[in-house]
Design an enzyme around this catalytic site. Structure first.
Site, PDB file in Angstrom:
ATOM      1  N   LEU A   1      21.692  14.180  25.527  1.00 48.99           N
ATOM      2  CA  LEU A   1      21.338  15.475  24.972  1.00 48.99           C
ATOM      3  C   LEU A   1      22.259  16.475  25.656  1.00 48.99           C
ATOM      4  CD1 LEU A   1      19.255  17.188  23.273  1.00 48.99           C
ATOM      5  CD2 LEU A   1      18.146  17.642  25.460  1.00 48.99           C
TER       6      LEU A   1
ATOM      7  N   GLU B   1      22.281   9.833  31.019  1.00 51.79           N
ATOM      8  CA  GLU B   1      21.505  10.976  31.511  1.00 51.79           C
ATOM      9  C   GLU B   1      20.194  10.486  32.091  1.00 51.79           C
ATOM     10  OE1 GLU B   1      20.364  13.513  28.216  1.00 51.79           O
ATOM     11  OE2 GLU B   1      19.827  11.790  26.981  1.00 51.79           O
TER      12      GLU B   1
ATOM     13  N   TYR C   1      11.341  18.936  19.255  1.00 48.17           N
ATOM     14  CA  TYR C   1      10.730  19.924  20.144  1.00 48.17           C
ATOM     15  C   TYR C   1      11.780  20.583  21.018  1.00 48.17           C
ATOM     16  CZ  TYR C   1      11.063  17.061  24.394  1.00 48.17           C
ATOM     17  OH  TYR C   1      11.530  16.368  25.478  1.00 48.17           O
TER      18      TYR C   1
ATOM     19  N   LYS D   1      16.516  16.157  19.842  1.00 49.33           N
ATOM     20  CA  LYS D   1      15.449  16.271  20.845  1.00 49.33           C
ATOM     21  C   LYS D   1      14.148  15.953  20.109  1.00 49.33           C
ATOM     22  CE  LYS D   1      14.261  19.275  24.684  1.00 49.33           C
ATOM     23  NZ  LYS D   1      14.095  18.180  25.623  1.00 49.33           N
TER      24      LYS D   1
HETATM   25  N1  PMP Z   1      18.356  15.216  28.639  1.00 50.23           N
HETATM   26  C1  PMP Z   1      17.095  14.974  28.249  1.00 50.23           C
HETATM   27  C2  PMP Z   1      16.753  13.620  27.725  1.00 50.23           C
HETATM   28  C3  PMP Z   1      16.114  15.977  28.316  1.00 50.23           C
HETATM   29  O1  PMP Z   1      14.862  15.738  27.908  1.00 50.23           O
HETATM   30  C4  PMP Z   1      16.484  17.247  28.841  1.00 50.23           C
HETATM   31  C5  PMP Z   1      15.446  18.339  28.945  1.00 50.23           C
HETATM   32  N2  PMP Z   1      15.383  19.102  27.802  1.00 50.23           N
HETATM   33  C6  PMP Z   1      17.814  17.459  29.242  1.00 50.23           C
HETATM   34  C7  PMP Z   1      18.728  16.420  29.131  1.00 50.23           C
HETATM   35  C8  PMP Z   1      18.264  18.799  29.780  1.00 50.23           C
HETATM   36  O2  PMP Z   1      18.340  19.743  28.748  1.00 50.23           O
HETATM   37  P1  PMP Z   1      18.172  21.313  29.037  1.00 50.23           P
HETATM   38  O3  PMP Z   1      19.134  21.658  30.118  1.00 50.23           O
HETATM   39  O4  PMP Z   1      18.529  21.957  27.739  1.00 50.23           O
HETATM   40  O5  PMP Z   1      16.765  21.532  29.455  1.00 50.23           O
END
Ligand code: PMP
Length: 294
Positions: free
Chosen positions: A206, A182, A31, A149
């Site tokens: 991620l 994270e 997603y 993701k």
């Molecule tokens: N890490 C995780 C586990 C996430 O779910 C998200 C949210 N998408 C992020 C980091 C941040 O990613 P982004 O800046 O692309 O929203």
């Protein structure tokens, strides 16, 4: 509310999937979460690119190209007459008999939801959020790589449950070797000795789209950035801590476990610069989106 499901847009009450969908049965799917500002989906190309990367890492054929994904996103936004929106695009392995074999599913399920964007409480930005370091470790890159993701979100949910039980909003996870990775829905940054530090992709994260922008903005504003391996003790000794993601943008932490932090100058500057970046992007793209050309 209208939902994009498979080949078209239907009222939300008609947007239904089978109980045999492997996304539901096994969390088999991927997603993206996006944010639309003033009718423009911020960084849409990067989100679509990451969607295809996630899909390819689980050998999922989305069965449509980037251009048609883009059109579907904008059609969903305009069907709901939304300008400022939270958008979620989900692709699951699809409907098939019970069993793990992906080949049991002939067609992926493709869904886009758009909701009016609900602003975070202003106090989250003004006072900062509370964070814990979770007992739950982040998935190994050799197990379910956090760069996918995926719909398989229990790793993050378990850490979120810990955060909630301790009255915190977010939880940072360590990897198996004890280094910071994270948050459950965000990337983490901290400032130490005037250096902006963030765990590297190799730690098992991620690679957030917001994270990449923030790294770039920091560098452009003369702030030294270090991507690497960091321990929780290094984070406790930081002068500022903040998280980043598509919906929250840049949000400071006022407390991590029992350690208090100030909302510092670096996070303040980066939030301001990030919002300028969004404004510039929206101005540049306005008039170019497929929804306006259709
Ligand atoms: N890490 C995780 C586990 C996430 O779910 C998200 C949210 N998408 C992020 C980091 C941040 O990613 P982004 O800046 O692309 O929203």
């Amino acid at each position: 509310m209208y939902v994009y499901i498979n080949d078209g847009i239907v009222p939300a009450s008609d947007a239904k999937i089978s109980v045999f969908d492997h996304g539901f049965l096994y969390g088999d799917g991927v997603y993206e979460t996006m944010r639309a500002y003033d009718g423009v989906v911020f960084m849409i190309e990067e989100h679509i690119k990451r969607l295809f990367r996630s899909a390819s890492m689980i050998r999922l054929d989305i069965a449509r190209d980037a251009g048609s994904v883009r059109t579907a996103i904008y059609r969903t936004l305009s069907a709901n007459s939304l300008k400022s929106a939270y958008m979620r695009l989900t692709v699951s392995r699809g409907y098939g008999p019970v069993g793990l074999d992906p080949e049991l599913c002939k067609k992926p399920t493709f869904i886009i939801i758009a909701e009016e964007f609900r602003e975070y409480p202003e106090t989250y930005y003004e006072n900062g959020i509370r964070v814990i370091i979770a007992e739950t470790r982040r998935n190994l890159t050799t197990a379910i790589n956090p760069q996918i993701k995926s719909l398989n979100f229990l790793n993050n949910i378990l850490a979120k449950v810990e955060a909630k039980e301790k009255g915190a909003y977010e939880a940072f996870m360590l990897n198996a070797s004890g280094h910071l990775t994270e948050g459950t829905i965000s990337n983490l940054f901290f400032v130490k000795d005037d250096i902006l530090c963030t765990p590297s992709v190799e730690c098992g994260i991620l690679d957030g789209i917001t994270r990449a922008i923030v790294i770039d903005l920091a560098a452009r504003n003369g702030i030294t950035v270090r991507e690497g391996r960091f321990t929780q003790d290094e984070l406790y000794r930081a002068s500022e801590v903040f998280i980043t993601n598509t919906t929250a943008e840049v949000m400071s932490a006022c407390r991590v476990d029992n350690v208090d932090f100030m909302i510092g100058d670096v996070s303040g500057l980066l939030l301001k610069e990030y919002r300028k970046e969004v404004d510039a992007y929206v101005k540049e793209k306005r008039g170019e989106s497929p929804s306006l050309r259709e």
